[in-house]
Design a protein around this motif. Structure first.
Motif, short mmCIF file in Angstrom:
data_model
loop_
_atom_site.label_atom_id
_atom_site.label_comp_id
_atom_site.label_asym_id
_atom_site.label_seq_id
_atom_site.Cartn_x
_atom_site.Cartn_y
_atom_site.Cartn_z
N GLN A 4 0.85 -1.18 0.00
CA GLN A 4 0.00 0.00 0.00
C GLN A 4 0.89 1.24 0.00
O GLN A 4 1.73 1.39 0.90
CB GLN A 4 -0.93 0.02 1.19
CG GLN A 4 -1.99 1.10 1.11
CD GLN A 4 -3.13 0.91 2.10
OE1 GLN A 4 -3.03 0.09 3.02
NE2 GLN A 4 -4.21 1.64 1.92
N ALA A 5 0.71 2.07 -1.00
CA ALA A 5 1.54 3.26 -1.18
C ALA A 5 0.78 4.51 -0.75
O ALA A 5 -0.43 4.60 -0.93
CB ALA A 5 2.00 3.39 -2.63
N PHE A 6 1.54 5.46 -0.23
CA PHE A 6 0.97 6.72 0.24
C PHE A 6 1.87 7.87 -0.19
O PHE A 6 3.06 7.66 -0.45
CB PHE A 6 0.91 6.74 1.78
CG PHE A 6 0.18 5.62 2.40
CD1 PHE A 6 0.86 4.46 2.75
CD2 PHE A 6 -1.17 5.68 2.65
CE1 PHE A 6 0.21 3.40 3.34
CE2 PHE A 6 -1.84 4.63 3.24
CZ PHE A 6 -1.16 3.48 3.59
N GLY A 7 1.31 9.07 -0.21
CA GLY A 7 2.15 10.25 -0.28
C GLY A 7 2.15 11.02 -1.58
O GLY A 7 2.78 12.07 -1.66
N LEU A 19 7.10 9.69 -0.46
CA LEU A 19 6.26 8.53 -0.70
C LEU A 19 6.61 7.43 0.31
O LEU A 19 7.77 7.27 0.69
CB LEU A 19 6.44 7.99 -2.12
CG LEU A 19 6.24 8.98 -3.26
CD1 LEU A 19 6.39 8.24 -4.60
CD2 LEU A 19 4.89 9.66 -3.18
N SER A 20 5.59 6.69 0.71
CA SER A 20 5.78 5.54 1.59
C SER A 20 5.07 4.34 0.98
O SER A 20 4.04 4.50 0.31
CB SER A 20 5.19 5.80 2.98
OG SER A 20 5.73 6.96 3.56
N CYS A 21 5.60 3.17 1.22
CA CYS A 21 4.96 1.94 0.76
C CYS A 21 5.15 0.89 1.85
O CYS A 21 6.29 0.58 2.22
CB CYS A 21 5.56 1.48 -0.55
SG CYS A 21 4.84 -0.05 -1.19
N THR A 77 8.69 -1.23 5.35
CA THR A 77 8.30 -0.01 4.66
C THR A 77 9.47 0.55 3.87
O THR A 77 10.61 0.53 4.35
CB THR A 77 7.80 1.04 5.66
OG1 THR A 77 6.66 0.51 6.36
CG2 THR A 77 7.37 2.32 4.95
N TYR A 79 10.61 4.10 1.67
CA TYR A 79 10.29 5.50 1.50
C TYR A 79 11.03 6.05 0.27
O TYR A 79 12.09 5.56 -0.09
CB TYR A 79 10.73 6.31 2.73
CG TYR A 79 10.16 5.82 4.03
CD1 TYR A 79 10.90 4.97 4.84
CD2 TYR A 79 8.90 6.20 4.45
CE1 TYR A 79 10.39 4.52 6.04
CE2 TYR A 79 8.38 5.75 5.64
CZ TYR A 79 9.13 4.91 6.44
OH TYR A 79 8.60 4.45 7.64
N THR A 114 0.71 5.60 -7.09
CA THR A 114 0.31 6.84 -6.44
C THR A 114 0.77 7.98 -7.35
O THR A 114 1.93 8.02 -7.77
CB THR A 114 0.89 6.96 -5.02
OG1 THR A 114 0.40 8.16 -4.41
CG2 THR A 114 2.40 6.97 -4.99
#
Length: 120
Positions: A4-7, A19-21, A77, A79, A114
């Motif tokens: 799951q990726a964010f950012g 970005l984070s995953c 995680t 980054y 993302t």
């Protein structure tokens, strides 16, 4: 394993994003964590990778000295710190891992993209 990726988001030129995953699920170890990107009409390309066990990091020439990849193995995680962003960095960014499953078999897994948009 699920990723799951964010950012992602919209940022002005010369701005920054992180970005984070996060990887979840059952695995013995993750030995490669990486970020790729794909702009419209272009092929997916490697942005940065971080290997486990002292394998080091690798970057696309276009992002060297601006992007930094790091990983927190305790949190599974990866980054991507992106500084001095340029319009040409606009793309969907995907995290990717290679991991060893319980049976000792290697697998590769992609996360959902993302979107990063660099525009004034």
């Amino acid at each position: 394993v699920q990723l799951q990726a964010f950012g992602g988001g919209l940022v002005q030129p010369e701005g920054f994003l992180r970005l984070s995953c996060v990887a979840s699920g059952t695995f013995l170890s993750i030995y490669v964590m990486a970020w790729y990107r794909q702009a419209p009409g272009k092929q997916r390309e490697l942005v940065a990778r971080a290997d486990n066990g002292g394998g080091g990091t690798d970057y696309a020439d276009s992002v060297k000295d601006r992007f930094t990849i790091s990983r927190d193995n305790a949190k599974s995680t990866v980054y991507l710190q992106m500084n001095s962003l340029k319009p040409e960095d606009t793309a969907a960014y995907y995290c990717y891992v290679r991991y060893i499953g319980e049976a000792g078999i290697q697998y590769g897994r992609w996360g959902q993209g993302t979107q990063v948009t660099v525009s004034s």
